[in-house]
Design an enzyme around this catalytic site. Structure first.
Site, PDB file in Angstrom:
ATOM      1  N   GLU A  45      -2.997  34.878   4.640  1.00 52.83           N
ATOM      2  CA  GLU A  45      -4.341  35.140   3.861  1.00 52.83           C
ATOM      3  C   GLU A  45      -4.137  36.187   2.993  1.00 52.83           C
ATOM      4  O   GLU A  45      -3.106  37.175   3.051  1.00 52.83           O
ATOM      5  CB  GLU A  45      -5.357  35.299   4.856  1.00 52.83           C
ATOM      6  CG  GLU A  45      -6.500  35.221   4.731  1.00 52.83           C
ATOM      7  CD  GLU A  45      -7.123  35.699   5.536  1.00 52.83           C
ATOM      8  OE1 GLU A  45      -8.680  35.805   5.170  1.00 52.83           O
ATOM      9  OE2 GLU A  45      -7.305  35.634   6.910  1.00 52.83           O
ATOM     10  N   ASP A  74       2.293  36.691  -7.885  1.00 55.58           N
ATOM     11  CA  ASP A  74       0.351  36.900  -7.487  1.00 55.58           C
ATOM     12  C   ASP A  74      -0.073  37.327  -8.749  1.00 55.58           C
ATOM     13  O   ASP A  74       0.181  38.014  -9.168  1.00 55.58           O
ATOM     14  CB  ASP A  74      -0.435  37.618  -7.001  1.00 55.58           C
ATOM     15  CG  ASP A  74      -1.886  37.664  -6.492  1.00 55.58           C
ATOM     16  OD1 ASP A  74      -2.024  35.815  -5.202  1.00 55.58           O
ATOM     17  OD2 ASP A  74      -2.509  37.756  -7.007  1.00 55.58           O
ATOM     18  N   PHE A 160       0.860  24.207 -16.107  1.00 55.20           N
ATOM     19  CA  PHE A 160      -0.237  24.142 -14.904  1.00 55.20           C
ATOM     20  C   PHE A 160      -1.517  25.302 -14.417  1.00 55.20           C
ATOM     21  O   PHE A 160      -1.606  25.928 -15.954  1.00 55.20           O
ATOM     22  CB  PHE A 160       0.892  24.669 -13.624  1.00 55.20           C
ATOM     23  CG  PHE A 160       1.256  26.149 -13.433  1.00 55.20           C
ATOM     24  CD1 PHE A 160       2.298  26.290 -13.775  1.00 55.20           C
ATOM     25  CD2 PHE A 160      -0.037  27.114 -12.091  1.00 55.20           C
ATOM     26  CE1 PHE A 160       2.584  27.520 -14.452  1.00 55.20           C
ATOM     27  CE2 PHE A 160       0.667  27.768 -12.228  1.00 55.20           C
ATOM     28  CZ  PHE A 160       1.606  28.717 -13.218  1.00 55.20           C
TER      29      PHE A 160
HETATM   30  P1  ITT Z   1       0.997  30.894  -3.759  1.00 47.14           P
HETATM   31  O1  ITT Z   1      -0.139  32.383  -3.981  1.00 47.14           O
HETATM   32  O2  ITT Z   1       1.469  29.837  -2.838  1.00 47.14           O
HETATM   33  O3  ITT Z   1       1.896  31.088  -5.166  1.00 47.14           O
HETATM   34  P2  ITT Z   1      -1.072  30.393  -5.901  1.00 47.14           P
HETATM   35  O4  ITT Z   1      -1.673  29.261  -6.838  1.00 47.14           O
HETATM   36  O5  ITT Z   1      -2.449  30.266  -4.517  1.00 47.14           O
HETATM   37  O6  ITT Z   1      -0.070  29.600  -5.218  1.00 47.14           O
HETATM   38  P3  ITT Z   1      -2.654  32.896  -6.593  1.00 47.14           P
HETATM   39  O7  ITT Z   1      -2.828  32.228  -5.666  1.00 47.14           O
HETATM   40  O8  ITT Z   1      -1.168  33.740  -7.130  1.00 47.14           O
HETATM   41  O9  ITT Z   1      -1.497  31.448  -6.313  1.00 47.14           O
HETATM   42  O10 ITT Z   1      -2.873  32.144  -7.213  1.00 47.14           O
HETATM   43  C1  ITT Z   1      -3.389  32.335  -8.662  1.00 47.14           C
HETATM   44  C2  ITT Z   1      -3.632  31.264  -9.453  1.00 47.14           C
HETATM   45  O11 ITT Z   1      -3.693  31.427 -11.179  1.00 47.14           O
HETATM   46  C3  ITT Z   1      -3.005  29.707 -10.026  1.00 47.14           C
HETATM   47  O12 ITT Z   1      -3.111  28.962  -9.328  1.00 47.14           O
HETATM   48  C4  ITT Z   1      -3.366  28.797 -10.918  1.00 47.14           C
HETATM   49  O13 ITT Z   1      -4.172  28.472 -11.531  1.00 47.14           O
HETATM   50  C5  ITT Z   1      -3.223  30.145 -12.506  1.00 47.14           C
HETATM   51  N1  ITT Z   1      -1.801  30.397 -13.022  1.00 47.14           N
HETATM   52  C6  ITT Z   1      -1.605  31.936 -12.903  1.00 47.14           C
HETATM   53  N2  ITT Z   1      -0.388  31.666 -12.796  1.00 47.14           N
HETATM   54  C7  ITT Z   1      -0.244  30.408 -14.252  1.00 47.14           C
HETATM   55  C8  ITT Z   1      -0.273  30.306 -15.194  1.00 47.14           C
HETATM   56  O14 ITT Z   1       1.472  30.861 -16.169  1.00 47.14           O
HETATM   57  N3  ITT Z   1      -0.998  29.203 -16.300  1.00 47.14           N
HETATM   58  C9  ITT Z   1      -1.899  28.790 -15.696  1.00 47.14           C
HETATM   59  N4  ITT Z   1      -2.042  29.323 -15.137  1.00 47.14           N
HETATM   60  C10 ITT Z   1      -1.862  30.069 -13.800  1.00 47.14           C
END
Ligand code: ITT
Length: 211
Positions: A45, A74, A160
């Protein structure tokens, strides 16, 4: 004292887009990487109040579970006109189905409500906090950002998350219109463009052998 990464490294993410980028960034350094998914690790979490603490939570959980050094990111998008939202909640805005078209539409709705129709009112930045945690609790932590503006409608199908909406400063194409190599913007193309590549450059300086 900084610590070098040697031997096998766990990439502690369940986000396929991030995983691909983290693998690409590590590849030239000859690090043997295995993903959280391949190891069947759970998702801790994310209870931190900032990017840095959430990266540490993810890296520490994976290092403890595997007894290997673990690498977590993150990240998120911070929109000035929305008082910094979605920020650390960027993944949550896409909901349980991870619908980033809906999350981008939500940002656009809120920007329109606030009259943010010109580029100067649509400033945003991506942040990436990277953490490598070792089983003995040693941590290496870095953070970086990339500034830009938000476009509507979204452009491009590469990348993404919020990539199709984000136009980095000094560029005419969104991250969604860039191949990942251009989004990284690393030598010989540049010194790091995306938040993740910029943070990775700092990490490589302290933890990795030169490419
Ligand atoms: P993990 O925690 O398993 O790594 P997550 O997707 O939940 O995966 P985060 O909590 O760090 O990761 O959420 C970051 C979000 O921000 C991610 O889901 C993307 O939608 C966005 N994000 C981060 N970096 C990005 C990028 O390079 N391009 C586009 N969106 C990005």
């Amino acid at each position: 004292m900084h610590r070098r990464i040697t031997g096998k490294l766990v990439i502690a993410t369940h986000n396929p887009g991030k995983l691909a980028e983290m693998r690409e960034l590590l590849a030239p350094h000859g690090v043997e990487a295995v993903s959280a998914g391949e190891l069947g690790l759970g998702e801790p979490e994310e209870t931190g109040n900032d990017f840095r603490s959430n990266a540490a939570i993810k890296a520490i959980a994976a290092a403890q579970a595997t007894r290997l050094p673990a690498f977590a990111d993150d990240s998120g998008i911070v929109v000035d006109a929305l008082d910094g939202a979605p920020g650390i909640y960027s993944a949550r805005w896409a909901g349980p189905t991870k619908d980033f078209n809906a999350a981008m539409a939500q940002i656009e709705r809120l920007l329109q409500e606030r009259g943010a129709t010109t580029p100067d009112k649509r400033r945003a930045h991506f942040v990436s906090a990277l953490c490598v945690a070792w089983p003995d609790h040693h941590l290496e932590e870095v953070e970086a950002r990339v500034d830009g503006t938000l476009v509507w409608p979204p452009r491009g199908t590469a990348g993404f998350g919020y990539d199709p909406m984000f136009l980095p400063d000094g560029h005419s194409r969104t991250f969604g219109e860039m191949e990942s190599i251009e989004k990284h913007g690393l030598p010989p193309l540049g010194l790091g463009l995306s938040h993740r590549a910029r943070a990775f450059v700092k990490l490589a300086e302290i933890c990795l052998e030169p490419r």
